[in-house]
Design a protein around this motif. Structure first.
Motif, mmCIF file in Angstrom:
data_model
loop_
_atom_site.group_PDB
_atom_site.id
_atom_site.type_symbol
_atom_site.label_atom_id
_atom_site.label_comp_id
_atom_site.label_asym_id
_atom_site.label_seq_id
_atom_site.Cartn_x
_atom_site.Cartn_y
_atom_site.Cartn_z
ATOM 1 N N ASP A 1 0.843 -1.196 0.000
ATOM 2 C CA ASP A 1 0.000 0.000 0.000
ATOM 3 C C ASP A 1 0.880 1.248 0.000
ATOM 4 O OD1 ASP A 1 -1.985 1.831 0.192
ATOM 5 O OD2 ASP A 1 -2.748 1.168 2.141
ATOM 6 N N PRO A 2 0.809 2.089 -1.034
ATOM 7 C CA PRO A 2 1.614 3.310 -1.033
ATOM 8 C C PRO A 2 1.110 4.390 -0.097
ATOM 9 C CG PRO A 2 0.273 3.199 -3.003
ATOM 10 C CD PRO A 2 0.066 1.907 -2.284
ATOM 11 N N GLY A 3 -0.034 4.191 0.515
ATOM 12 C CA GLY A 3 -0.542 5.138 1.492
ATOM 13 C C GLY A 3 -1.340 6.273 0.864
ATOM 14 N N VAL A 4 -1.782 7.170 1.740
ATOM 15 C CA VAL A 4 -2.602 8.311 1.327
ATOM 16 C C VAL A 4 -1.697 9.423 0.823
ATOM 17 C CG1 VAL A 4 -4.344 9.961 2.074
ATOM 18 C CG2 VAL A 4 -4.324 7.669 3.035
ATOM 19 N N LYS A 5 -2.148 10.108 -0.211
ATOM 20 C CA LYS A 5 -1.365 11.181 -0.806
ATOM 21 C C LYS A 5 -2.289 12.331 -1.165
ATOM 22 C CE LYS A 5 2.141 11.980 -4.369
ATOM 23 N NZ LYS A 5 2.872 11.372 -5.526
ATOM 24 N N LYS A 6 -1.838 13.567 -0.955
ATOM 25 C CA LYS A 6 -2.628 14.739 -1.307
ATOM 26 C C LYS A 6 -2.592 14.948 -2.818
ATOM 27 C CE LYS A 6 -2.428 17.442 2.945
ATOM 28 N NZ LYS A 6 -2.061 18.750 3.534
ATOM 29 N N CYS A 7 -3.769 15.123 -3.437
ATOM 30 C CA CYS A 7 -3.896 15.346 -4.876
ATOM 31 C C CYS A 7 -4.849 16.526 -5.115
ATOM 32 C CB CYS A 7 -4.414 14.088 -5.582
ATOM 33 S SG CYS A 7 -3.353 12.642 -5.381
ATOM 34 N N LEU B 1 12.997 -3.544 -4.215
ATOM 35 C CA LEU B 1 13.867 -3.555 -3.042
ATOM 36 C C LEU B 1 15.257 -3.032 -3.380
ATOM 37 C CD1 LEU B 1 14.315 -4.336 -0.085
ATOM 38 C CD2 LEU B 1 14.889 -6.646 -0.856
ATOM 39 N N LYS B 2 15.716 -3.285 -4.608
ATOM 40 C CA LYS B 2 17.023 -2.784 -5.018
ATOM 41 C C LYS B 2 17.039 -1.256 -5.051
ATOM 42 C CE LYS B 2 20.503 -3.169 -8.658
ATOM 43 N NZ LYS B 2 20.843 -3.775 -9.969
ATOM 44 N N LYS B 3 15.971 -0.645 -5.575
ATOM 45 C CA LYS B 3 15.887 0.818 -5.576
ATOM 46 C C LYS B 3 15.894 1.365 -4.156
ATOM 47 C CE LYS B 3 13.347 1.201 -9.936
ATOM 48 N NZ LYS B 3 12.110 1.700 -10.596
ATOM 49 N N LEU B 4 15.163 0.696 -3.272
ATOM 50 C CA LEU B 4 15.127 1.149 -1.880
ATOM 51 C C LEU B 4 16.492 0.992 -1.228
ATOM 52 C CD1 LEU B 4 13.421 2.128 0.546
ATOM 53 C CD2 LEU B 4 12.944 -0.273 1.054
ATOM 54 N N HIS B 5 17.179 -0.110 -1.480
ATOM 55 C CA HIS B 5 18.494 -0.343 -0.882
ATOM 56 C C HIS B 5 19.512 0.666 -1.392
ATOM 57 C CE1 HIS B 5 22.366 -2.520 -0.245
ATOM 58 N NE2 HIS B 5 21.791 -2.782 0.912
ATOM 59 N N GLU B 6 19.470 1.008 -2.682
ATOM 60 C CA GLU B 6 20.378 2.022 -3.211
ATOM 61 C C GLU B 6 20.108 3.382 -2.581
ATOM 62 O OE1 GLU B 6 19.759 1.911 -7.375
ATOM 63 O OE2 GLU B 6 20.934 0.077 -7.695
ATOM 64 N N GLY C 1 7.084 6.093 -1.697
ATOM 65 C CA GLY C 1 7.339 6.865 -2.910
ATOM 66 C C GLY C 1 7.763 5.991 -4.075
ATOM 67 N N ILE C 2 8.656 5.023 -3.831
ATOM 68 C CA ILE C 2 9.093 4.103 -4.893
ATOM 69 C C ILE C 2 7.927 3.254 -5.383
ATOM 70 C CG2 ILE C 2 10.570 2.111 -5.355
ATOM 71 C CD1 ILE C 2 12.594 3.318 -3.399
ATOM 72 N N LEU C 3 7.115 2.789 -4.458
ATOM 73 C CA LEU C 3 5.973 1.959 -4.836
ATOM 74 C C LEU C 3 4.952 2.759 -5.641
ATOM 75 C CD1 LEU C 3 4.750 -0.874 -4.459
ATOM 76 C CD2 LEU C 3 3.627 -0.030 -2.394
ATOM 77 N N ASP C 4 4.733 4.013 -5.275
ATOM 78 C CA ASP C 4 3.783 4.852 -6.001
ATOM 79 C C ASP C 4 4.261 5.117 -7.428
ATOM 80 O OD1 ASP C 4 1.491 6.312 -6.365
ATOM 81 O OD2 ASP C 4 2.309 8.154 -5.514
ATOM 82 N N GLU C 5 5.532 5.415 -7.581
ATOM 83 C CA GLU C 5 6.072 5.651 -8.920
ATOM 84 C C GLU C 5 6.017 4.387 -9.774
ATOM 85 O OE1 GLU C 5 6.992 8.436 -10.318
ATOM 86 O OE2 GLU C 5 6.512 9.605 -8.523
ATOM 87 N N TRP C 6 6.243 3.233 -9.175
ATOM 88 C CA TRP C 6 6.187 1.975 -9.923
ATOM 89 C C TRP C 6 4.776 1.689 -10.410
ATOM 90 C CZ3 TRP C 6 3.707 -2.709 -8.679
ATOM 91 C CH2 TRP C 6 4.044 -3.789 -9.492
ATOM 92 N N LYS C 7 3.784 1.949 -9.583
ATOM 93 C CA LYS C 7 2.406 1.706 -9.984
ATOM 94 C C LYS C 7 1.969 2.672 -11.081
ATOM 95 C CE LYS C 7 0.799 -0.297 -5.610
ATOM 96 N NZ LYS C 7 0.248 -1.550 -6.156
ATOM 97 N N LYS C 8 2.475 3.906 -11.063
ATOM 98 C CA LYS C 8 2.114 4.868 -12.103
ATOM 99 C C LYS C 8 2.759 4.512 -13.438
ATOM 100 C CE LYS C 8 1.431 8.948 -9.197
ATOM 101 N NZ LYS C 8 1.953 10.313 -8.890
#
Length: 681
Positions: free
Chosen positions: A190-196, A367-372, A342-349
């Motif tokens: 779940d990428p969570g709630v975001k203001k739009c 996970l690699k993006k997060l680890h970097e 943030g990484i998960l939200d960008e991936w879903k978009k």
């Protein structure tokens, strides 16, 4: 065209905020004759009117409308707010208004600006703004009472032990690169709630984003210098596949479990295959300290043997203290989860499809993006170092944690208006003290639209006791006191009779299925003629009294039990005269009962027109009714049942108090004279 006046010097003059010390200094010079009023006005740039008013003590009050509360009263309210927030029960703006209202009502004051002495939310906002240096409005997180029950003594003992562990044999502190903290967490889908941005006035703003409740467990570990180990991933599955490990961070290890969390075998594998090789590769000098949760799954023979051979010392954190003593929880996981969302939200978009959930094949790449982001970002390293410092581990500073605990001993230093009664209440709330015990619930079947009272429940309970012991003589439908038919399910009745018949054959009581209290149903046919009671036989249930009792916690079977249970049945009619209401005229109710007293309780059975007597132990004494637990009875024996249950009886049903019995094996022995008075079999 509207006319615009050119501003002159008088119009563009601005007010200046002079401090009280600066003004008092100038006024002192004028009063001593060192300088005149006109020269002081020109020299310091202050108007003559302001200086004149200060000298003549005019308009000395603060600017703005008058205070509704005095300065002292406002400071007392601020101390109340700060005190309750330190104890874990912070006020909201509405609570602040309610506190002010209670204070005004207690002081017998009426403020015309407040409706019914209740301040508005706008007043609360201005109040917080005026005291922004002392209090502020913030979002807070919820913690359990068990976590809030940490004491200063427990923390001091923990840091004393930690100091010994972090000290070498020569008395020097071990370096920060030798101190590690590990902890497992999960990354959700779940990428969570975001203001739009939406059209103004939209009541239900929504966006399309497929999510699920799935999450993947990961073990993170880092040192006090900010250096991180490679992650260790645990999937919720029975098998592993190569596609679940492709594209992940370098040196990452993967595992699986049925629950998706770490167990003893997985933790041992992480410790042996990842942590120990990493420590050997770093070539640490001296012992290495590993700090983590006090979980039984973290300690096994393999782990302890590896610690001994590699000079690794385990440090267990105090129970329910990880929110204050674990560096990863305090300063690392918060920014990490934010980066993951943030990484998960960008991936879903970026997907060609609208959105989809994270699969095990796509998880290693994310996970690699997060680890970097964690390893290449100096901020993440600084967060981990700051976490060790905030937890008082490195550098060792117990006050970092102890100062955040509420100081109950400092209650006397608070204003006298914050009474000790309030402090005691806060301590009870924080520790979760509850003086009331939860009573056992018993289902009551009542006809729709029909009311019920406590007396009806107790009378039905009496019939239920007799039905469970097999003492009710009936040739058809059961009846209540008024001759109404007692409606019961056939299956329950058969179960009770079968269980009672089986228990009569054994020497010790067995579990009897609890019966639901019967429904009082109006009589639709005249009662049948009752047959004479049959003599007891081996298979007859009257030979032994059993109660449908449910289990409760008990440490022992006699004096250590908080509520014991007794039941027994009398002979035919006990040769006592009865009144119209079914109360024995020979004896009266016993007064001055105390908990743990043994009493004889009388029940009137309308089916047999007899009185039945039971032995019970008093659990709780009330004005109208008492809570008791019954003993079981078989022939001349009294004993504890397998399962204990509290029942309510009326005060008028208590006939006599008994002398405390003596336990001989499983039997409970009473005074024979007291028992024979009521003709117990």
């Amino acid at each position: 065209m509207p006319s615009h006046k050119k501003p002159n010097d008088r119009m563009i003059r601005r007010y200046k905020n002079y401090s009280d010390e600066f003004l008092s200094k100038i006024i002192t010079e004028i009063a001593n004759g060192k300088i005149t009023l006109n020269k002081a006005s020109k020299k310091y740039g202050i108007s003559k009117g302001t200086l004149s008013h200060k000298i003549n003590k005019k308009h000395v009050r603060s600017v703005g409308r008058s205070r509704l509360l005095s300065l002292m009263e406002e400071k007392i309210i601020v101390k109340h707010v700060v005190t309750v927030s330190e104890w874990g029960f912070p006020f909201t703006q509405m609570d602040l208004c309610q506190l002010t209202k209670l204070y005004l009502n207690k002081s017998n004051r009426q403020v015309s600006q407040f409706k019914d002495n209740m301040p508005s939310v706008q007043w609360a906002r201005r109040f917080l703004k005026a005291y922004k240096l002392d209090v502020s409005l913030k979002y807070c997180q919820n913690i359990k009472r068990s976590k809030a029950g940490l004491t200063e003594e427990a923390m001091e003992q923990y840091f004393n032990n930690l100091k010994e562990t972090l000290t070498n044999d020569d008395g020097t502190m071990i370096p920060p690169e030798n101190v590690y903290n590990y902890d497992e967490t999960n990354l959700s889908d779940d990428p969570g709630v975001k203001k739009c941005i939406f059209k103004r006035g939209v009541k239900y703003p929504e966006r399309i984003c497929d999510t699920s409740k799935a999450s993947t467990s990961i073990m993170f570990c880092g040192s006090a210098t900010g250096k991180m180990l490679p992650p260790y991933v645990v999937y919720k599955a029975k098998h592993l596949y190569p596609t679940w490990m492709e594209g992940g961070p370098p040196d990452t290890r993967y595992n699986r479990s049925k629950s998706g969390w770490f167990d003893a075998a997985i933790f041992a594998d992480w410790f042996a295959s990842m942590f120990v090789p990493f420590v050997r590769k770093q070539k640490h000098i001296g012992k290495v300290v590993v700090i983590g949760d006090n979980l039984t799954s973290h300690f096994s023979a393999e782990v302890l043997s590896l610690c001994e051979s590699n000079k690794i010392a385990f440090v267990c954190l105090p129970t329910n203290s990880t929110h204050m003593t674990q560096p990863l929880d305090v300063a690392f996981y918060g920014p990490l989860k934010k980066s993951w969302r943030g990484i998960l939200d960008e991936w879903k978009k970026g997907l060609q499809k609208k959105s989809q959930t994270v699969t095990k094949e796509s998880f290693p790449g994310l996970l690699k993006k997060l680890h970097e982001h964690v390893t290449n970002n100096d901020t993440s390293s600084k967060n981990l170092v700051a976490g060790f410092k905030k937890c008082g581990i490195y550098p060792l500073n117990p006050s970092e944690v102890i100062d955040r605990l509420p100081k109950y001993s400092e209650a006397e230093n608070i204003s006298e208006n914050v009474s000790m009664a309030v402090m005691d209440m806060l301590q009870d709330l924080r520790n979760g003290v509850c003086k009331q015990t939860k009573a056992k619930r018993r289902k009551i079947d009542v006809q729709p639209g029909k009311s019920v009272s406590l007396e009806d429940i107790l009378l039905n309970q009496t019939v239920d006791i007799q039905a469970s012991t097999g003492e009710i003589e009936s040739n058809g439908d059961n009846e209540d006191l008024d001759g109404n038919i007692l409606e019961e399910s056939d299956s329950d009745e058969d179960n009770v009779r079968t269980t009672a018949r089986k228990s009569a054959k054994s020497k010790t009581p067995r579990k009897v299925k609890r019966k639901t209290i019967g429904v009082l149903k109006p009589k639709t046919k005249p009662p049948k003629a009752k047959s004479k009671p049959k003599k007891s036989s081996k298979d007859d249930t009257s030979g032994r009294d059993t109660l449908p009792l449910s289990s409760i916690t008990a440490e022992s079977k006699f004096h250590s039990i908080n509520a014991g249970a007794f039941s027994s049945v009398s002979k035919d009619a006990n040769k006592t005269s009865t009144g119209e209401n079914g109360i024995s005229a020979a004896t009266g109710s016993v007064q001055n009962l105390q908990p743990f007293d043994f009493v004889i309780v009388e029940f009137f059975v309308p089916q047999t027109k007899r009185f039945k007597h039971f032995i019970a132990k008093v659990v709780q004494v009330n004005s109208d009714f008492h809570k008791v637990i019954f003993l079981q009875h078989h022939k001349s024996r009294f004993f504890w049942p397998d399962f204990l249950e509290e029942r309510n009886i009326l005060t008028s049903q208590v006939r006599k108090t008994l002398t405390a019995p003596v336990q001989k094996g499983e039997d409970i022995v009473f005074n024979k004279v007291e028992i024979l008075d009521f003709n117990f079999k």
